[in-house]
Design a protein around this motif. Sequence first.
Motif, short mmCIF file in Angstrom:
data_model
loop_
_atom_site.label_atom_id
_atom_site.label_comp_id
_atom_site.label_asym_id
_atom_site.label_seq_id
_atom_site.Cartn_x
_atom_site.Cartn_y
_atom_site.Cartn_z
N ARG A 3 21.46 -18.29 -23.48
CA ARG A 3 21.44 -17.07 -24.27
C ARG A 3 20.61 -17.26 -25.55
NH1 ARG A 3 25.39 -12.96 -23.93
NH2 ARG A 3 24.95 -11.43 -25.55
N GLY A 6 17.06 -17.43 -24.69
CA GLY A 6 16.58 -16.07 -24.40
C GLY A 6 16.32 -15.31 -25.69
N GLY A 7 17.27 -15.46 -26.62
CA GLY A 7 17.12 -14.78 -27.89
C GLY A 7 15.89 -15.24 -28.65
N GLN A 9 13.29 -16.55 -27.36
CA GLN A 9 12.09 -16.09 -26.66
C GLN A 9 11.80 -14.62 -27.02
OE1 GLN A 9 12.24 -16.30 -22.35
NE2 GLN A 9 10.45 -17.61 -22.44
N HIS A 10 12.88 -13.88 -27.07
CA HIS A 10 12.76 -12.47 -27.43
C HIS A 10 12.11 -12.32 -28.81
CE1 HIS A 10 14.68 -8.47 -26.29
NE2 HIS A 10 13.69 -8.24 -27.13
N ALA A 11 12.65 -13.13 -29.75
CA ALA A 11 12.11 -13.07 -31.10
C ALA A 11 10.63 -13.45 -31.11
CB ALA A 11 12.90 -14.02 -32.01
N PHE A 13 8.50 -13.03 -28.64
CA PHE A 13 7.71 -11.91 -28.12
C PHE A 13 7.59 -10.79 -29.14
CE2 PHE A 13 8.57 -13.53 -23.71
CZ PHE A 13 7.24 -13.81 -23.45
N ASP A 14 8.72 -10.56 -29.86
CA ASP A 14 8.67 -9.53 -30.89
C ASP A 14 7.61 -9.84 -31.93
OD1 ASP A 14 10.54 -7.98 -29.80
OD2 ASP A 14 12.17 -8.45 -31.19
N GLU A 16 5.06 -11.73 -31.54
CA GLU A 16 3.72 -11.64 -30.97
C GLU A 16 3.30 -10.17 -30.85
OE1 GLU A 16 2.22 -14.41 -27.65
OE2 GLU A 16 2.36 -12.43 -26.74
#
Length: 288
Positions: A3, A6-7, A9-11, A13-14, A16
């Motif tokens: 988790r 994932g978080g 990674q999310h950050a 992508f955000d 980027e």
Amino acid sequence: AARAAGGAQHAFFDAELNARSRARALLEAELRQALEAGQFVLHYQPKVDVRSGRIVGAEALVRWQHPGRGLVEPGRFIPLAEEIGLILALTEQVLQAACSSLRRWADAGRRPLPLSVNLPASSLADRRLPGRLGELMRAHGLAPSSLVLELTETMLMHDVDAAIEVLGELKARGFGLSLDDFGTGYSSLSHLKRLPMSELKIDRAFVTDVAQGGPDAALAVAIITLGKELGLQVVAEGVETPAQSAFLKARGCTLQQGYLFSRPLPREDFERLLDEGCGPRVAHASAA
Ligand code: C2E
Ligand code: MG
Ligand code: MG
Ligand code: MG
């Protein structure tokens, strides 16, 4: 842990995405400024008749003279200009610049040389286009036949009937009409016969391997035959080697454009080329 990863990674992508949309917003603002500041220039690439080695026309290709980044290629800003609604303003500047050059060459007593201009996909949707172009030519004291409008298949196939109507009016006014990048789009041959074109340009994709005699050679030959049977002038784009040039010439495609003859040049350099001729590279190509 999954988790958290994932978080993270999310950050990532955000971040980027943010960076990307900031870069885009900057480019967008710069593009608007560039239109006002007149930072767009045309470069000119000769179209050569390889039988005589003579320059028989030219294509105007837009570049962005960016104050910090130098000369920017159209592939980097035309799609964005289309997306954000600036393409019509840009096209207007391109057409004005093209007409200024034609006027300048006529005033200097040069022999008439048709100039090709690339139109964006959206332009045929405007039924006022023929009238506007007619007005532009009148304003510059130019015959419509001195301008060739390059259009891609994909833009024509969007609404074929509307396109045919606008094209018909452009043709009736005397403008040259060229089908650009032929073979790469989605046109069907039944539509092609209805389009009132005067010229067909074989896309560089078929020209690159033409001298190898494989499938691209077969396609190039088929396109040359098709164009000629339809009564069109056939031009090969992206000719880089004497072998490509000789192959195309032997198959009847004597109008060629590409780095073998010249890269697209700033206006002064292109004028020098007109004065001096394409030089040994053309002589070489036509001797091949
Ligand atoms: P296009 O109309 O198919 O133009 C041919 C492209 O191939 C040009 O790239 C030209 O510089 C390049 N080229 C010419 N000879 C050779 C060669 O021998 N080898 C290789 N590798 N390339 C060659 P450019 O100038 O970057 O333009 C790319 C595209 O951008 C054009 O493709 C056209 O679709 C579009 N474009 C250019 N100027 C304008 C414009 O004023 N308005 C609009 N709407 N589109 C434009
Ligand atoms: Mg073109
Ligand atoms: Mg092309
Ligand atoms: Mg092309």
